[in-house]
Design a protein around this motif. Structure first.
Motif, PDB file in Angstrom:
ATOM      1  N   HIS A  78     -26.526  30.633   0.193  1.00 14.06           N
ATOM      2  CA  HIS A  78     -27.005  29.348   0.693  1.00 14.06           C
ATOM      3  C   HIS A  78     -27.540  28.497  -0.448  1.00 14.06           C
ATOM      4  N   PHE A 123     -30.149  24.877  -1.162  1.00 17.64           N
ATOM      5  CA  PHE A 123     -31.088  23.952  -0.537  1.00 17.64           C
ATOM      6  C   PHE A 123     -31.534  22.941  -1.580  1.00 17.64           C
ATOM      7  N   ASN A 137     -31.248  22.457   3.912  1.00 18.67           N
ATOM      8  CA  ASN A 137     -30.894  23.833   3.550  1.00 18.67           C
ATOM      9  C   ASN A 137     -29.619  24.213   4.295  1.00 18.67           C
ATOM     10  N   ALA A 148     -28.745  27.008   5.085  1.00 17.07           N
ATOM     11  CA  ALA A 148     -29.037  28.085   6.028  1.00 17.07           C
ATOM     12  C   ALA A 148     -29.165  27.547   7.439  1.00 17.07           C
ATOM     13  N   PHE A 152     -25.953  27.744   9.239  1.00 15.63           N
ATOM     14  CA  PHE A 152     -25.747  29.108   9.727  1.00 15.63           C
ATOM     15  C   PHE A 152     -26.547  29.333  10.994  1.00 15.63           C
ATOM     16  N   ASP A 153     -27.783  28.832  10.972  1.00 13.36           N
ATOM     17  CA  ASP A 153     -28.648  29.010  12.131  1.00 13.36           C
ATOM     18  C   ASP A 153     -28.087  28.285  13.344  1.00 13.36           C
TER      19      ASP A 153
END
Lengths: 140, 800
Positions: free
Chosen positions: A96, A98, A112, A114, A117-118
């Motif tokens: 990842h 950010f 970010n 991530a 993905f979340d």
């Protein structure tokens, strides 16, 4: 004789939005505070379940014309896609990144990958729970 | 790839074309092609005769070089002898089968494919130097023999015989493979030649005797030695050419070949001597005794084959004693090896011809039962002549070749008495006695075979066909073999110089130095020796027994059926089947509860064992956190809820209690500062309790009694065991922390490297996002699974 659920339905109209807001909050807060895609997803489906309880399956299906099986697939695509995206930058799978980014109107943001993905996790969880509950509800 | 390899593979390759030849050229009997091929091979192998006296031929192609498995073809006297037998008898059998098997009625395509497979496999067995290659071909002979015995697969007896021979020979084959692997472990090579050169190093090895016994098991099962001989009589359900070829001349001699081939390795051992000679001599007598009571011609021949194989085997065993005497010139026991090889050839000739004769009788009269046959001498004079030559040679009468080898056999057995090794001075005297008794019975059944069939009253009313002499083509192969019997009988020395000596040299190479020759001379008249008197005794006593057979033959009926080895085999098979079925039924009872108990008991057992074995239990209070009031209270609640689940009368109570447990766990998470877990646990617990309630609501109305979980002591003990062992492991693991946790890394780097402050979430999506990816995949699969289970009801759709 059909019972009149007016109180339940009226309360639901308000409360389900509050739950949805809370779910979104939990989801976005996840990276820094307790929460995240999983709980956010569960709470979102909780809001939809509340709708299901107050109204019947058909009404909810009309107002929310979503095939939740596809939601699962989209979620998984997000998760895998985020992972594959890292290949574009010649780094290992699921690396990842950010950084601070200044965007007009919104101002300076901390972004970010991530979160992407979340989102996958979120969609997959919503899709899965809703598929399960809807399927069981429809089956006799 | 050399010509030699091509010769070995030729039958296998040619087998591929047989079905085409059979389909396309229907006018020509397929057997002619096979006949042509085997004649070519025979001539090819004949040309080695002049070479092997001086040197040995070796050709290698790589197969699996990394494992030391190469296909080394090796020709010495012994291999050549067998190769000649295989191709020579093979061509005669092919010729015979052309007249025996009908072109119209039989599936010749399959028959000749099997036959060629067998021929190629057998050539491979005798010509390969590598043990693994030898084993491969060995199993191929078992396999093709299985196919040939079951050729008339619609007959139940054929299938029984095929299965029996398969089970027994493959059992031996696997044992043999074990022996080979042990040899490899000891020497590091699969090459027989190299192992032989290392023999002196490995005799003291602890694996040596097991390897010896395992290899002998393979040889004994293949060569039908006691008590593994039982498959051979049942293999007589095969077509007669097959019986003549496989079960008299070639395959059953594969075991003999193996014993002879590995003699240089094992022969110095007393164990080898006792096993080979002892089992051989016992097989000889036992089988010849049993042959007398048979009424089927092929059964007599089958037992006779077993008995003759025992004879050869015992000679090889006695020949092993030769290794203990260093002087070749006056070595009595070398003569035994010599006799073994000689009898091997003789047996192939006369037994092959006898089988063919029996096939002719069967073919022309429709029966093989000696109680129905008789008086065929005038009708089938040529067949009778061949039978006479064959049986007299088998009985060991002059002037046929059987006489010579029988004399040599008796001489070898008499010489055993003077052996002063392996405790032979005490037990040795048994050998000539048993051999003599066996020979007497051999004489009796040989006469029985001949005279019951061809003399006496002619009983046409019992025969299915009107008998007449066989066609010339059918008679030709047995005539050739019969002629060989006579030729070898009168001129045995044409064999001794050309093939027997090189073969004997191959069996006992250590005795024979380079350039030295073992000169043997088979003399027809050897003077007044003990063996001559023994032969005279055999003839007199055998004739007496033959005449008085009706009176003493009753003793056969006295033998209880239950003591026969066949009975043991059949019962063993039935018992093994019912036993394993019973065993499987006893533990695979279909109840999940039982399987859970097996799993959990194994779990507890293995863990307890390893904890005790490793002395792993430890318990320290060092470094433990203090227990607070909240933990105690929550602990009591969770304990009470768990107990409620177990003792609740209603399922509903259990579900609620389970929910209570779940929410208390959430509270524990609160207490132990895991907010993400609290959130998730609360929601998930709610959903799963709702699903439980759904399941509860849809329970079927029938049998919906409310009752407590019944108490079962086993369950309680197993559950307690699992609980205790898991607790012990948890304590011990906690007390035995070997190194620091890696969590410090996450604490330091969560914000800095992953840009987040929720460490749990950062670990889930960033540090260990790979796991999460698959966990949501699991969720998706579960959802789709539930969707599929509920929506897709195929069985109901069928009802509509």
């Amino acid at each position: 004789m059909k019972t009149n659920d007016i109180i339940l339905q009226t309360v639901t109209k308000i409360v389900s939005f509050i739950i949805l807001m809370f779910a979104l909050h939990i989801f976005f807060a996840g990276h820094n505070n307790p929460g995240g895609g999983f709980v956010g997803g569960l709470l979102t489906s909780g809001a939809i379940v509340l709708l299901l309880l107050a109204y019947d399956i058909k009404t909810v299906a009309n107002s929310l014309p979503i095939d939740f099986k596809i939601t699962v697939a989209v979620g998984l695509l997000f998760a895998v896609g985020t992972g594959l995206g890292s290949f574009l930058f010649d780094v290992p799978f699921l690396t990842h990144a950010f950084g601070e980014l200044t965007i007009p109107i919104l101002g300076e943001l901390h972004l970010n990958t991530a979160v992407l993905f979340d989102i996958g996790v979120y969609l997959a969880v919503v899709g899965s729970t809703m598929t399960i509950i809807q399927t069981i509800g429809e089956g006799e | 790839m050399s010509l030699l390899h091509i010769a070995i593979f030729a039958p296998l390759l040619f087998a591929i074309f047989i079905p085409f030849l059979f389909k396309r050229l229907r006018l020509i009997h397929t057997g002619w092609f096979v006949f042509g091929l085997s004649i070519i091979l025979f001539i090819y192998f004949l040309q080695f005769l002049s070479d092997i006296r001086d040197y040995e031929i070796q050709e290698t192609i790589d197969w699996i070089p990394s494992l030391g498995i190469n296909f080394t073809a090796y020709v010495d006297g012994l291999s050549l002898l067998f190769a000649l037998l295989i191709t020579g008898i093979g061509s005669l059998v092919a010729l015979y089968s052309i007249y025996y098997l009908s072109k119209e009625k039989e599936d010749l395509g399959s028959f000749y494919v099997y036959l060629l497979m067998f021929m190629g496999a057998m050539l491979g067995v005798v010509l390969s130097d590598n043990l693994i290659v030898l084993y491969t071909f060995w199993e191929l002979t078992s396999f093709s023999s299985f196919l040939l015995i079951g050729y008339w697969y619609h007959k139940e007896r054929s299938r029984y015989g095929a299965q029996k021979s398969m089970l027994i020979t493959v059992f031996g084959g696997l044992a043999m493979l074990g022996g080979f692997l042990l040899l490899y472990l000891m020497t590091g090579t699969f090459s027989i030649r190299e192992i032989v050169s290392m023999t002196s190093d490995i005799t003291a090895d602890p694996f040596f005797i097991p390897a010896l016994v395992l290899v002998l098991l393979g040889a004994f099962t293949k060569s039908a030695q006691f008590p593994f001989h039982i498959w051979l009589p049942d293999a007589m359900e095969a077509p007669t050419p097959v019986s003549a070829y496989l079960h008299s001349a070639t395959m059953v001699k594969a075991g003999i070949y193996l014993v002879a081939r590995l003699s240089p390795i094992f022969a110095a051992q007393g164990t080898w001597f006792w096993l080979v000679a002892g089992f051989g001599i016992f097989t000889l007598t036992w089988a010849s005794f049993n042959a007398v009571k048979q009424t089927d011609l092929k059964a007599i021949l089958a037992y006779s084959t077993v008995s003759q194989l025992g004879l050869i085997m015992s000679l090889l065993g006695v020949g092993a004693a030769a290794l203990h005497y260093s002087f070749l010139d006056d070595n009595l026991y070398m003569a035994a090896t010599f006799a073994a090889v000689f009898h091997l050839i003789n047996h192939a000739t006369f037994k092959g011809s006898l089988f063919m004769v029996v096939g002719i009788v069967d073919h022309e009269t429709g029966t093989r039962d000696i109680r129905k046959l008789g008086g065929l001498m005038q009708i089938m004079p040529i067949t009778f002549t061949i039978a006479l030559i064959g049986t007299f040679s088998m009985a060991g009468l002059p002037p046929f070749n059987g006489f010579l080898s029988k004399e040599m056999f008796l001489a070898a057995m008499v010489n055993v008495i003077s052996l002063d090794i392996f405790n032979m001075e005490t037990w040795g005297v048994l050998f000539p006695v048993i051999a003599w008794i066996g020979s007497v019975f051999t004489f009796v059944y040989s006469m029985l075979l001949l005279f019951k069939t061809f003399t006496g009253d002619f009983k046409p009313e019992k025969l299915e066909k009107k008998p007449h002499e066989a066609p010339f083509g059918m008679l030709l192969p047995p005539i050739i073999l019969g002629a060989l019997v006579v030729v070898f009988g009168f001129f045995p020395n044409i064999l001794s110089a050309s093939i027997i000596e090189p073969a004997a040299k191959a069996i006992a190479p250590v005795l024979i130095d380079a350039g030295q020759e073992y000169n043997s001379h088979i003399s027809f008249w050897h003077g007044f020796t003990p063996e001559l008197y023994m032969t005279i005794g055999i003839i007199i006593f055998g004739a007496f027994l033959y005449v008085t057979l009706p009176t003493w033959g009753k003793i056969y009926r006295r033998f209880p059926e239950k003591l026969s080895i066949n009975y043991f085999y059949d019962q063993g098979l039935i018992r093994a089947e019912s036993g394993s079925r019973g065993l499987t039924n006893s533990y695979m009872n279909g109840s999940i509860r039982t399987y859970m108990i097996y799993i959990l008991i194994s779990f507890v057992g293995i863990l307890t064992f390893s904890i005790i074995r490793k002395d792993a239990f430890s318990f320290t209070t060092e470094g433990l956190a203090p227990i607070g009031l909240y933990e105690v209270v929550l602990g009591i609640i969770i304990f009470g809820a768990s107990i409620t689940i177990l003792v609740a009368k209603s399922r509903l109570t259990s579900i609620i209690a389970l929910g209570a447990v779940g929410y208390t766990v959430a509270l524990f998470f609160v207490l132990f500062r895991a907010p993400d877990l609290v959130l998730t646990q609360l929601v998930i617990e709610t959903i799963s309790v709702a699903l439980f309630l759904l399941a509860f609501y849809h329970l079927p109305k029938i049998n919906r009694k409310e009752e407590r979980i019944g108490f079962k002591l086993t369950n309680a003990l197993v559950a307690a065991g699992v609980g205790v062992i898991v607790t012990i492991i948890a304590f011990s693991a906690l007390s035995n922390r070997l190194f620091e946790s890696i969590s410090q890394y996450y604490v330091e780097n969560t914000a800095e490297k992953a840009g987040g402050f929720n460490m749990v979430n950062v670990i889930l999506v960033d540090f260990r996002g790979f796991d999460t990816m698959f966990e949501i995949a699991v969720l998706g699969i579960a959802a789709l699974g539930i969707y599929g289970m509920i929506k897709l009801r195929l069985s109901r759709r069928e009802d509509l």
